[in-house]
Design a protein around this motif. Structure first.
Motif, PDB file in Angstrom:
ATOM      1  N   ALA A   1       0.885  -1.166   0.000  1.00 30.29           N
ATOM      2  CA  ALA A   1       0.000   0.000   0.000  1.00 30.29           C
ATOM      3  C   ALA A   1       0.918   1.209   0.000  1.00 30.29           C
ATOM      4  O   ALA A   1       1.913   1.236   0.733  1.00 30.29           O
ATOM      5  N   GLU A   2       0.587   2.186  -0.838  1.00 25.39           N
ATOM      6  CA  GLU A   2       1.463   3.356  -0.915  1.00 25.39           C
ATOM      7  C   GLU A   2       0.659   4.635  -1.077  1.00 25.39           C
ATOM      8  O   GLU A   2      -0.430   4.642  -1.629  1.00 25.39           O
ATOM      9  N   ASN A   3       1.221   5.693  -0.548  1.00 27.27           N
ATOM     10  CA  ASN A   3       0.807   7.062  -0.832  1.00 27.27           C
ATOM     11  C   ASN A   3       1.944   7.613  -1.667  1.00 27.27           C
ATOM     12  O   ASN A   3       2.160   7.162  -2.761  1.00 27.27           O
ATOM     13  N   ASP A   4       2.716   8.515  -1.110  1.00 26.67           N
ATOM     14  CA  ASP A   4       3.930   8.958  -1.788  1.00 26.67           C
ATOM     15  C   ASP A   4       5.048   7.939  -1.604  1.00 26.67           C
ATOM     16  O   ASP A   4       6.011   7.909  -2.361  1.00 26.67           O
ATOM     17  N   SER A   5       4.916   7.119  -0.575  1.00 23.73           N
ATOM     18  CA  SER A   5       5.875   6.059  -0.289  1.00 23.73           C
ATOM     19  C   SER A   5       5.098   4.853   0.248  1.00 23.73           C
ATOM     20  O   SER A   5       3.887   4.934   0.461  1.00 23.73           O
ATOM     21  N   ILE A   6       5.787   3.758   0.475  1.00 23.29           N
ATOM     22  CA  ILE A   6       5.129   2.550   0.972  1.00 23.29           C
ATOM     23  C   ILE A   6       4.730   2.760   2.429  1.00 23.29           C
ATOM     24  O   ILE A   6       5.542   3.178   3.258  1.00 23.29           O
ATOM     25  N   ILE A   7       3.459   2.473   2.713  1.00 19.33           N
ATOM     26  CA  ILE A   7       2.924   2.649   4.066  1.00 19.33           C
ATOM     27  C   ILE A   7       2.494   1.326   4.698  1.00 19.33           C
ATOM     28  O   ILE A   7       2.199   1.265   5.878  1.00 19.33           O
ATOM     29  N   GLY A   8       2.487   0.255   3.886  1.00 17.18           N
ATOM     30  CA  GLY A   8       2.097  -1.041   4.402  1.00 17.18           C
ATOM     31  C   GLY A   8       2.343  -2.129   3.384  1.00 17.18           C
ATOM     32  O   GLY A   8       2.598  -1.855   2.217  1.00 17.18           O
TER      33      GLY A   8
END
Length: 170
Positions: A61-68
């Motif tokens: 899962a990512e926004n600007d970077s991997i978050i999960g």
């Protein structure tokens, strides 16, 4: 935010999520010295090996970077739990992203991939004192057993939870 199949270049971001998540989730459960000694570089190398293994199913899962991320595949404990074909090895999110539905999205994609491979049930092992244990139970996982693991010379109890059918609704 989006969920996608992981690629080799995701190893570094996954390592950051792993180490940071362990340090927040397992504080007071796993020894402080073990958590402090966790290394981004060591975990990155481990994730590279995970991602190079075509048998593993891995999503990020990512926004600007991997978050999960979520990792799993075929059940590694067939002798002990022969009724379960699949296994969720690990799912972690950075603490700021808990309780936002991202874990469910990761499980949904993972489950879809398992089913494409003909796997219709799965299990997960989770530390008994893990505050996120209820996440699995809310998704319908039921208790099937326990196991003892050792982390940094400390014996800990893992609860084994399972879904007998992957058609559960999310």
């Amino acid at each position: 935010m989006r969920v996608r199949k992981a690629v080799l270049t995701d190893a570094k971001g996954m390592a950051k999520v792993n180490v940071d998540s362990w340090r927040t989730t397992y504080q007071g459960i796993v020894s402080s010295s073990f958590l402090e000694d966790m290394s981004y570089e060591v975990r990155e190398e481990a994730f590279k090996r995970t991602l190079e293994n075509s048998q593993n199913i891995v999503f990020v899962a990512e926004n600007d970077s991997i978050i999960g991320y979520i990792v799993g595949g075929e059940n590694r404990y067939q002798e002990r739990f022969p009724n379960y074909q699949g296994e969720l090895f690990a799912i972690y999110l950075l603490e700021d992203y808990h309780k936002k539905g991202i874990g469910k999205l990761l499980v949904r994609e993972f489950r879809r991939d398992l089913r494409k491979n003909g796997i219709e049930n799965m299990m997960v092992q989770v530390l008994k004192d893990n505050p996120s244990r209820s996440f699995y139970e809310k998704l319908g996982a039921t208790y099937i057993g326990e196991a003892i693991i050792e982390i940094d010379n400390q014996e800990l109890i893992e609860v084994v939870l399972a879904w007998s059918n992957l058609s559960f609704v999310m």
